[in-house]
Design a protein around this motif. Sequence first.
Motif, PDB file in Angstrom:
ATOM      1  N   THR A 143       0.858  -1.173   0.012  1.00 29.97           N
ATOM      2  CA  THR A 143      -0.062  -0.020  -0.060  1.00 29.97           C
ATOM      3  C   THR A 143       0.867   1.049  -0.016  1.00 29.97           C
ATOM      4  O   THR A 143       2.047   1.295   0.696  1.00 29.97           O
ATOM      5  N   ALA A 144       0.451   2.189  -0.736  1.00 33.74           N
ATOM      6  CA  ALA A 144       1.454   3.352  -0.806  1.00 33.74           C
ATOM      7  C   ALA A 144       0.603   4.632  -0.662  1.00 33.74           C
ATOM      8  O   ALA A 144      -0.522   4.767  -1.074  1.00 33.74           O
ATOM      9  N   LEU A 145       1.151   5.786  -0.005  1.00 29.65           N
ATOM     10  CA  LEU A 145       0.595   7.084   0.148  1.00 29.65           C
ATOM     11  C   LEU A 145       1.443   8.239  -0.607  1.00 29.65           C
ATOM     12  O   LEU A 145       2.586   8.152  -0.282  1.00 29.65           O
ATOM     13  N   ILE A 146       1.033   9.046  -1.269  1.00 29.12           N
ATOM     14  CA  ILE A 146       1.812   9.940  -2.024  1.00 29.12           C
ATOM     15  C   ILE A 146       1.088  11.278  -1.443  1.00 29.12           C
ATOM     16  O   ILE A 146      -0.205  11.555  -1.242  1.00 29.12           O
ATOM     17  N   VAL A 147       2.130  12.081  -0.687  1.00 27.48           N
ATOM     18  CA  VAL A 147       1.714  13.498  -0.360  1.00 27.48           C
ATOM     19  C   VAL A 147       2.208  14.407  -0.917  1.00 27.48           C
ATOM     20  O   VAL A 147       3.816  14.379  -1.389  1.00 27.48           O
ATOM     21  N   SER A 148       1.760  15.559  -1.535  1.00 30.44           N
ATOM     22  CA  SER A 148       2.131  16.579  -2.326  1.00 30.44           C
ATOM     23  C   SER A 148       1.619  18.004  -1.716  1.00 30.44           C
ATOM     24  O   SER A 148       0.239  18.302  -1.732  1.00 30.44           O
ATOM     25  N   ILE A 149       2.165  19.077  -1.183  1.00 29.40           N
ATOM     26  CA  ILE A 149       2.096  20.442  -0.833  1.00 29.40           C
ATOM     27  C   ILE A 149       2.452  21.431  -1.626  1.00 29.40           C
ATOM     28  O   ILE A 149       3.522  21.244  -2.225  1.00 29.40           O
ATOM     29  N   GLY A 150       1.609  22.273  -2.118  1.00 32.16           N
ATOM     30  CA  GLY A 150       1.996  23.341  -2.850  1.00 32.16           C
ATOM     31  C   GLY A 150       1.603  24.743  -2.402  1.00 32.16           C
ATOM     32  O   GLY A 150       0.470  24.519  -1.735  1.00 32.16           O
ATOM     33  N   ALA A 151       2.151  25.806  -3.077  1.00 32.90           N
ATOM     34  CA  ALA A 151       1.432  27.005  -2.413  1.00 32.90           C
ATOM     35  C   ALA A 151       0.148  27.285  -3.277  1.00 32.90           C
ATOM     36  O   ALA A 151      -0.636  27.854  -2.601  1.00 32.90           O
ATOM     37  N   GLY A 152       0.089  26.923  -4.431  1.00 35.28           N
ATOM     38  CA  GLY A 152      -1.174  27.290  -5.096  1.00 35.28           C
ATOM     39  C   GLY A 152      -1.653  26.067  -6.052  1.00 35.28           C
ATOM     40  O   GLY A 152      -2.718  25.431  -5.649  1.00 35.28           O
ATOM     41  N   GLY A 153      -0.871  25.528  -6.743  1.00 36.07           N
ATOM     42  CA  GLY A 153      -1.381  24.394  -7.807  1.00 36.07           C
ATOM     43  C   GLY A 153      -0.319  23.547  -8.352  1.00 36.07           C
ATOM     44  O   GLY A 153       0.998  23.631  -8.242  1.00 36.07           O
ATOM     45  N   GLY A 154      -0.743  22.431  -8.950  1.00 38.44           N
ATOM     46  CA  GLY A 154       0.409  21.395  -9.306  1.00 38.44           C
ATOM     47  C   GLY A 154       0.567  20.067  -8.713  1.00 38.44           C
ATOM     48  O   GLY A 154       1.390  19.354  -8.848  1.00 38.44           O
ATOM     49  N   MET A 155      -0.421  19.976  -7.492  1.00 42.23           N
ATOM     50  CA  MET A 155      -0.235  18.979  -6.803  1.00 42.23           C
ATOM     51  C   MET A 155      -0.740  17.650  -7.623  1.00 42.23           C
ATOM     52  O   MET A 155      -0.263  16.413  -7.496  1.00 42.23           O
ATOM     53  N   ASP A 156      -1.703  17.740  -8.572  1.00 39.50           N
ATOM     54  CA  ASP A 156      -2.208  16.639  -9.232  1.00 39.50           C
ATOM     55  C   ASP A 156      -1.091  16.177 -10.262  1.00 39.50           C
ATOM     56  O   ASP A 156      -0.824  14.601 -10.359  1.00 39.50           O
ATOM     57  N   SER A 157      -0.322  17.028 -10.891  1.00 43.22           N
ATOM     58  CA  SER A 157       0.687  16.324 -11.790  1.00 43.22           C
ATOM     59  C   SER A 157       1.737  15.989 -10.880  1.00 43.22           C
ATOM     60  O   SER A 157       2.382  14.927 -11.397  1.00 43.22           O
ATOM     61  N   THR A 158       2.122  16.567  -9.677  1.00 42.09           N
ATOM     62  CA  THR A 158       2.958  15.827  -8.840  1.00 42.09           C
ATOM     63  C   THR A 158       2.762  14.479  -8.342  1.00 42.09           C
ATOM     64  O   THR A 158       3.701  13.637  -8.409  1.00 42.09           O
ATOM     65  N   ILE A 159       1.605  14.311  -7.965  1.00 34.79           N
ATOM     66  CA  ILE A 159       0.948  12.943  -7.532  1.00 34.79           C
ATOM     67  C   ILE A 159       1.065  12.087  -8.457  1.00 34.79           C
ATOM     68  O   ILE A 159       1.461  10.878  -8.421  1.00 34.79           O
TER      69      ILE A 159
END
Length: 192
Positions: free
Chosen positions: A77-93
């Motif tokens: 099982t895996a978890l991906i965490v991505s924090i941004g100031a405004g946008g781009g979390m979807d492409s990072t994940i």
Amino acid sequence: MPHFCRGCNNCFLKGENSCPHQDYITPIKEAILKAELIIFVSPVYVLNVTGQMKALLDHLAFQFMSHRPNKLMFHKTALIVSIGAGGGMDSTIKAISTNFKWWGISRIYSFGFAIRAVNWDEITKKNKLIMERKIKNISNKIKSKINKPKLSINTKILFYICRMIQRNYAYSPCDKEHWENNGWFGKNRPWK
Ligand SMILES: Cc1cc2nc3c(=O)[nH]c(=O)nc-3n(C[C@H](O)[C@H](O)[C@H](O)COP(=O)(O)O)c2cc1C
């Protein structure tokens, strides 16, 4: 990961222990294999993963299903965490989850959040509370599913395509040997 992949292809052709950066990669690879829950975290840099994360993923390409997947991955099982100031979390994940899928992982969770700030103190109280609630939800979901392995149809399809390629068009004897040793050209399957 402090080093870029040099593109020597040693991991594909001679085995991952021939990587010039194996001192860094081996402990990370072993920790991933031991982990009950694999957690990869990357802030958003220019709408994608950080360079360090990309460099790490490049060094783990040998375990793509098209090369030498590790059968333990099929139950992880895996978890991906991505924090941004405004946008781009979807492409990072997505950049990270694409790797996880190619490693054979079917159960992948993600948490992305726009903090509208560049450090912890600037994050509003409201956003901190929203984050806390979302994190609790996702943690509960993971806890309830972690010991129930899942195999997605896409993982299975990818495995069979890679199996056909390895059997008929393998370019690395090292990769092919891995498939043979695991008995995947016969009746064995990595998820059984
Ligand atoms: C070089 C660089 C590029 C960034 N690009 C983005 C971006 O494309 N989208 C975004 O929302 N935030 C972007 N940010 C902001 C970071 O994602 C944000 O500050 C994040 O909280 C940093 O994570 P950290 O606090 O764990 O270092 C960027 C920050 C840096 C330093």
